[in-house]
Write a protein that holds these residues in place. Structure first.
Motif, PDB file in Angstrom:
ATOM      1  N   SER A 196       0.834  -1.204   0.000  1.00 24.33           N
ATOM      2  CA  SER A 196       0.000   0.000   0.000  1.00 24.33           C
ATOM      3  C   SER A 196       0.866   1.249   0.000  1.00 24.33           C
ATOM      4  O   SER A 196       0.585   2.216  -0.705  1.00 24.33           O
ATOM      5  N   LYS A 197       1.909   1.230   0.798  1.00 20.30           N
ATOM      6  CA  LYS A 197       2.777   2.406   0.895  1.00 20.30           C
ATOM      7  C   LYS A 197       3.446   2.683  -0.450  1.00 20.30           C
ATOM      8  O   LYS A 197       3.445   3.808  -0.942  1.00 20.30           O
ATOM      9  N   LEU A 198       3.988   1.656  -1.069  1.00 18.65           N
ATOM     10  CA  LEU A 198       4.673   1.847  -2.355  1.00 18.65           C
ATOM     11  C   LEU A 198       3.693   2.323  -3.419  1.00 18.65           C
ATOM     12  O   LEU A 198       3.976   3.229  -4.191  1.00 18.65           O
ATOM     13  N   ILE A 199       2.515   1.704  -3.422  1.00 15.52           N
ATOM     14  CA  ILE A 199       1.553   2.094  -4.446  1.00 15.52           C
ATOM     15  C   ILE A 199       1.094   3.526  -4.232  1.00 15.52           C
ATOM     16  O   ILE A 199       0.931   4.289  -5.184  1.00 15.52           O
ATOM     17  N   SER A 200       0.952   3.920  -2.966  1.00 15.70           N
ATOM     18  CA  SER A 200       0.480   5.297  -2.790  1.00 15.70           C
ATOM     19  C   SER A 200       1.565   6.287  -3.189  1.00 15.70           C
ATOM     20  O   SER A 200       1.271   7.383  -3.657  1.00 15.70           O
ATOM     21  N   GLU A 201       2.836   5.893  -3.071  1.00 19.52           N
ATOM     22  CA  GLU A 201       3.893   6.768  -3.572  1.00 19.52           C
ATOM     23  C   GLU A 201       3.755   6.929  -5.085  1.00 19.52           C
ATOM     24  O   GLU A 201       3.964   8.022  -5.626  1.00 19.52           O
ATOM     25  N   VAL A 202       3.381   5.854  -5.744  1.00 18.57           N
ATOM     26  CA  VAL A 202       3.219   5.925  -7.187  1.00 18.57           C
ATOM     27  C   VAL A 202       1.969   6.717  -7.562  1.00 18.57           C
ATOM     28  O   VAL A 202       2.011   7.590  -8.433  1.00 18.57           O
ATOM     29  N   THR A 203       0.863   6.442  -6.861  1.00 26.28           N
ATOM     30  CA  THR A 203      -0.366   7.152  -7.256  1.00 26.28           C
ATOM     31  C   THR A 203      -0.293   8.642  -6.912  1.00 26.28           C
ATOM     32  O   THR A 203      -1.011   9.440  -7.503  1.00 26.28           O
ATOM     33  N   ASP A 204       0.569   9.017  -5.984  1.00 24.11           N
ATOM     34  CA  ASP A 204       0.744  10.448  -5.721  1.00 24.11           C
ATOM     35  C   ASP A 204       1.327  11.170  -6.934  1.00 24.11           C
ATOM     36  O   ASP A 204       1.202  12.376  -7.065  1.00 24.11           O
ATOM     37  N   ASN A 205       1.974  10.400  -7.789  1.00 25.56           N
ATOM     38  CA  ASN A 205       2.568  10.994  -9.002  1.00 25.56           C
ATOM     39  C   ASN A 205       1.856  10.511 -10.260  1.00 25.56           C
ATOM     40  O   ASN A 205       2.456  10.412 -11.322  1.00 25.56           O
ATOM     41  N   ILE A 206       0.577  10.200 -10.088  1.00 24.27           N
ATOM     42  CA  ILE A 206      -0.124   9.496 -11.155  1.00 24.27           C
ATOM     43  C   ILE A 206      -0.063  10.219 -12.500  1.00 24.27           C
ATOM     44  O   ILE A 206       0.056   9.597 -13.546  1.00 24.27           O
ATOM     45  N   ASP A 207      -0.124  11.556 -12.462  1.00 26.29           N
ATOM     46  CA  ASP A 207      -0.220  12.259 -13.741  1.00 26.29           C
ATOM     47  C   ASP A 207       1.046  12.171 -14.579  1.00 26.29           C
ATOM     48  O   ASP A 207       0.997  12.249 -15.797  1.00 26.29           O
ATOM     49  N   SER A 208       2.181  11.995 -13.909  1.00 23.53           N
ATOM     50  CA  SER A 208       3.390  11.862 -14.720  1.00 23.53           C
ATOM     51  C   SER A 208       3.611  10.401 -15.121  1.00 23.53           C
ATOM     52  O   SER A 208       4.353  10.114 -16.050  1.00 23.53           O
ATOM     53  N   ILE A 209       2.973   9.486 -14.423  1.00 24.31           N
ATOM     54  CA  ILE A 209       3.238   8.072 -14.707  1.00 24.31           C
ATOM     55  C   ILE A 209       2.310   7.491 -15.754  1.00 24.31           C
ATOM     56  O   ILE A 209       2.719   6.736 -16.616  1.00 24.31           O
ATOM     57  N   SER A 210       1.034   7.841 -15.664  1.00 28.73           N
ATOM     58  CA  SER A 210       0.125   7.235 -16.633  1.00 28.73           C
ATOM     59  C   SER A 210      -0.463   8.287 -17.548  1.00 28.73           C
ATOM     60  O   SER A 210      -0.852   9.369 -17.113  1.00 28.73           O
ATOM     61  N   LYS A 211      -0.478   7.944 -18.815  1.00 28.17           N
ATOM     62  CA  LYS A 211      -1.020   8.872 -19.805  1.00 28.17           C
ATOM     63  C   LYS A 211      -2.262   8.253 -20.448  1.00 28.17           C
ATOM     64  O   LYS A 211      -2.286   7.054 -20.716  1.00 28.17           O
ATOM     65  N   GLU A 212      -3.219   9.099 -20.722  1.00 31.24           N
ATOM     66  CA  GLU A 212      -4.429   8.618 -21.399  1.00 31.24           C
ATOM     67  C   GLU A 212      -4.071   8.118 -22.790  1.00 31.24           C
ATOM     68  O   GLU A 212      -3.383   8.783 -23.531  1.00 31.24           O
ATOM     69  N   PHE A 213      -4.510   6.909 -23.124  1.00 32.58           N
ATOM     70  CA  PHE A 213      -4.241   6.441 -24.477  1.00 32.58           C
ATOM     71  C   PHE A 213      -5.503   6.263 -25.295  1.00 32.58           C
ATOM     72  O   PHE A 213      -5.452   6.008 -26.493  1.00 32.58           O
ATOM     73  N   LEU A 214      -6.660   6.364 -24.656  1.00 29.91           N
ATOM     74  CA  LEU A 214      -7.900   6.226 -25.416  1.00 29.91           C
ATOM     75  C   LEU A 214      -8.280   7.571 -26.013  1.00 29.91           C
ATOM     76  O   LEU A 214      -8.175   8.604 -25.348  1.00 29.91           O
TER      77      LEU A 214
END
Ligand code: ADP
Ligand code: MG
Length: 711
Positions: free
Chosen positions: A160-178
């Motif tokens: 949970s801790k690691l994932i929340s570190e990632v989701t805190d930066n969600i906009d730089s990590i995941s880009k809309e592809f649809l």
């Protein structure tokens, strides 16, 4: 932070953890982001101590610590920490084991949200090792807490801790592809939003929106890759089989082909003979037909045609016993017609094997039937013209890829007994031409099916004994291998994707191993009772199936692994425990294991589920005996998810892993996914337009991550 960054950039991930994550397929931040919870605990509904219903499930309580935690030494270095906590309705005793440090956490007067099972065995209710979260001013606790699947040494807190570190930066990590047009039309939330909220949903509606979006992605990417594979398929050429006179073979058969068989064979012969020239487009066909509909003869005639034209044919089946069965049923026909037919499996003696390999290479064997031993590097053909795989969903992607390599310039014929609703089959088998065998040979007796509950247990046991006394054999299928663990309970109770109605009502699941033991020891001590399940080694499984088919076992208790396609005509009774846990198509498959001989056969579905829907579903089995109608009904009632989870070939044919869509209950979502894929590809077949670049990248990522899990 980037999608492809290594997880070692996260705080707290050193070499050891990195290795453990990598071993479980999590290498990049993207992998972590797509590591979805398997369930959610509903901690938002807070219960009062006094009015907790008596049940198995854990609940949330907001409690204040009322006494100082006391640590006591119980046996051998084990300590127990105990204190009282209360709400306005009453108080409970709370205990933890081996966690002395909690003494400093639970200060008198501080308030926590506890989550656990309340036991009323003693006068004062108690809880053991509940999860706890401090109630802090100005910070509300999330109502839904994700539960991740765990692996060696990795716990919930860390993930949970690691994932929340990632989701805190969600906009730089995941880009809309649809494309936006699809988002709007399908009313889907954005990708970053979905990825954040599947991990930390603020409420159920948001969670559902996230799940819907991410399920759509899986289906859409699947649809896109299937369609792309299809448009690039069929580029291979294969030898033309000009002589398609099969009358000799037909004359030998003790029966007439059904119309459906004749049609399928006609389609196969058209593929094989093509139009003009020495080479034709390679056949790439799947024959789909209910268990017992007579697919084998279609395969045999295809092989015969190929042999007749001077080429070799190979048939690969998933298990040794099935290979032996096929070999025994076909070799004489082939010999009589003047063709050599051999069997090659893992247990073929080395000397004989060498001889077979030599002959295959020299073209002296016309038709070879075998297991995956056929795709070993040492196997070479002289003039391979046709490759058949039976029950192909039992093969892994790697095995099939190797087979495809060997058969580059050969025709390909696939057999499948999984009834897929017509509405789905076109999409699912997108890259293959389909021949449907939708009727049974005449005179087939139907397997009378009944749904009963626990009150029939004694009568059921007498019925088993009666069948065995008459010289028959019995299958008993259970939903799990070992006794239900806490973990499984947790899964069924909290997985919002799993629970479709009130089917999961906490009834005890029958488990194959302990149930077999119970039957053996106390109910049928005089009968031969064995168990088989997927965790046994291949050799052990083969041995047990062989013993069963030779009549050495009276009652076989198993999970759903009992071999697809294996023919034990002497088995006349199929019992399915906790039948409500199975998809209808799966039940239909299981039912197909009996009724293969001349004796009257029965299928008894045992279910104590009180759910009206599950009852209604199971009753379909009592009234409908056609696999396709059942599949359609199942699709209508449960959505497409079951069809994915049930048949790995479906997941694999598009080279895609479904983690969410496998429990999708929304058929329209699936249909739309295919429609959207078609539209995009019609406009941009190779996805090279600017606006589709991200989509293409995403597609590559899913292909890659899928390969990773295969290897
Ligand atoms: P499946 O489609 O499950 O592979 P099989 O090919 O094993 O089914 O056929 C099941 C049984 O039905 C076999 O014993 C086979 O000989 C028999 N059979 C196949 N076709 C016919 C037919 N047209 N008429 C009568 N019996 C048939
Ligand atoms: Mg078969």
């Amino acid at each position: 932070m980037n999608f492809n960054d290594k997880i070692s950039i996260l705080h707290g991930v050193g070499a050891t953890y990195e290795k453990r994550f990598n071993e479980n397929g999590i290498c990049t931040l993207g992998d972590l982001l797509y590591y979805f919870p398997r369930a959610y605990q509903n901690r938002g509904d807070v219960f009062k101590i006094s009015d907790t219903p008596f049940d198995l499930y854990p609940h949330s309580y907001i409690l204040t610590v009322g006494s100082e935690p006391k640590v006591a030494m119980i046996k051998r270095g084990m300590t127990l920490l105990k204190f009282k906590a209360f709400d306005e309705s009453g108080s409970v005793n709370i205990t933890y084991f081996n966690q002395n440090y909690l003494k400093d956490v639970f200060k008198i007067g501080s308030t926590f949200r506890f989550f656990g099972k309340l036991s009323r065995d003693k006068k004062t209710p108690s809880m053991t090792s509940p999860a706890y979260e401090p109630i802090l001013p100005k910070k509300s606790l999330p109502p839904l807490v994700p539960v991740y699947p765990l692996f060696n040494g990795i716990n919930q807190k860390l993930i949970s801790k690691l994932i929340s570190e990632v989701t805190d930066n969600i906009d730089s990590i995941s880009k809309e592809f649809l494309p936006e047009s699809i988002l709007n039309r399908m009313n889907l939330c954005s990708l970053p939003f979905a990825l954040k909220n599947i991990h930390t949903p603020p409420d159920e509606n948001t969670l559902n929106a996230a799940i819907r979006r991410l399920s759509f992605d899986e289906l859409f990417l699947f649809a896109t890759s299937v369609s792309m594979i299809k448009s690039s398929a069929n580029v291979f050429e294969a030898p033309k089989m000009s002589d398609t006179d099969i009358s000799k073979y037909l004359n030998m058969l003790p029966y007439e082909l059904t119309d459906a068989q004749a049609r399928a064979i006609g389609e196969i012969l058209t593929d094989l003979s093509g139009s003009e020239g020495e080479y034709v487009k390679a056949m790439n066909r799947i024959v789909v037909g209910d268990v017992g509909s007579g697919k084998t003869v279609c395969a045999a005639i295809a092989a015969y045609t190929v042999c007749k034209n001077g080429y070799q044919a190979a048939m690969m089946v998933p298990t040794e016993i099935l290979a032996v069965q096929h070999y025994n049923s076909m070799k004489e026909d082939f010999h009589r017609l003047g063709y050599t037919c051999e069997l090659l499996t893992g247990s073929t003696p080395a000397k004989e094997k060498r001889c077979i390999l030599e002959k295959l290479k020299r073209g002296e064997i016309d038709f070879v039937i075998g297991t995956h031993a056929l795709i070993q590097d040492t196997v070479e053909f002289s003039k391979l013209g046709l490759v058949i795989t039976d029950e192909q969903h039992r093969f892994g992607v790697r095995q099939r890829a190797r087979l495809a390599q060997k058969s580059k310039n050969a025709h390909v014929l696939v057999m499948s007994a999984t009834p897929i609703p017509r509405t789905l089959s076109l999409m699912i088998y997108g890259d293959l031409d389909i021949s449907l065998i939708d009727m049974m040979p005449p005179g087939r007796k139907r397997v009378d099916t009944f749904v009963v509950d626990e009150s029939y247990r004694d009568r059921l046991n007498s019925f088993i004994r009666k069948q065995v006394n008459e010289g028959h054999q019995v299958y008993i299928v259970c939903p799990s291998v070992e006794e239900k663990s806490e973990d499984v309970l947790d899964f069924f109770d909290y997985n919002p994707f799993i629970i479709h109605d009130n089917e999961c009502d906490g009834t005890q699941l029958k488990a194959a191993v302990p149930y077999a033991k119970e039957l053996k020891e106390s109910i049928f001590p005089d009968l031969s009772v064995e168990f088989i399940h997927g965790k046994l080694k291949g050799k052990e499984k083969d041995k047990i199936m062989m013993d069963f088919s030779e009549g050495k076992i009276d009652v076989l208790v198993s999970t759903t692994v009992i071999e697809v396609g294996v023919n034990v005509p002497n088995a006349t009774l199929m019992i399915v425990e906790n039948a409500e846990r199975f998809g209808l198509s799966q039940l239909h498959q299981l039912r197909g294991r009996v009724g293969r001989g001349s004796d009257k056969s029965y299928c008894i579905l045992v279910s104590s589920s009180k759910g009206e829907k599950s009852r209604e579903r199971l009753d379909i089995m009592h009234t409908v005996y056609d696999g396709y109608t059942i599949a359609e009904r199942d699709l209508r009632m449960r959505g497409p998810g079951d069809f994915f989870s049930q048949d790995p070939s479906i997941r694999q044919s598009g080279q895609m892993n479904f983690s969410l869509a496998s429990s999708c209950t929304d058929t329209d979502l699936l249909l739309s996914a295919f429609e959207c894929a078609r539209e995009i590809l019609n406009d941009d077949r190779y996805l090279i337009k600017e606006e589709n670049i991200l989509l293409r990248e995403r597609l590559n990522i899913s292909l890659r991550s899928n390969l990773k899990t295969i290897n």
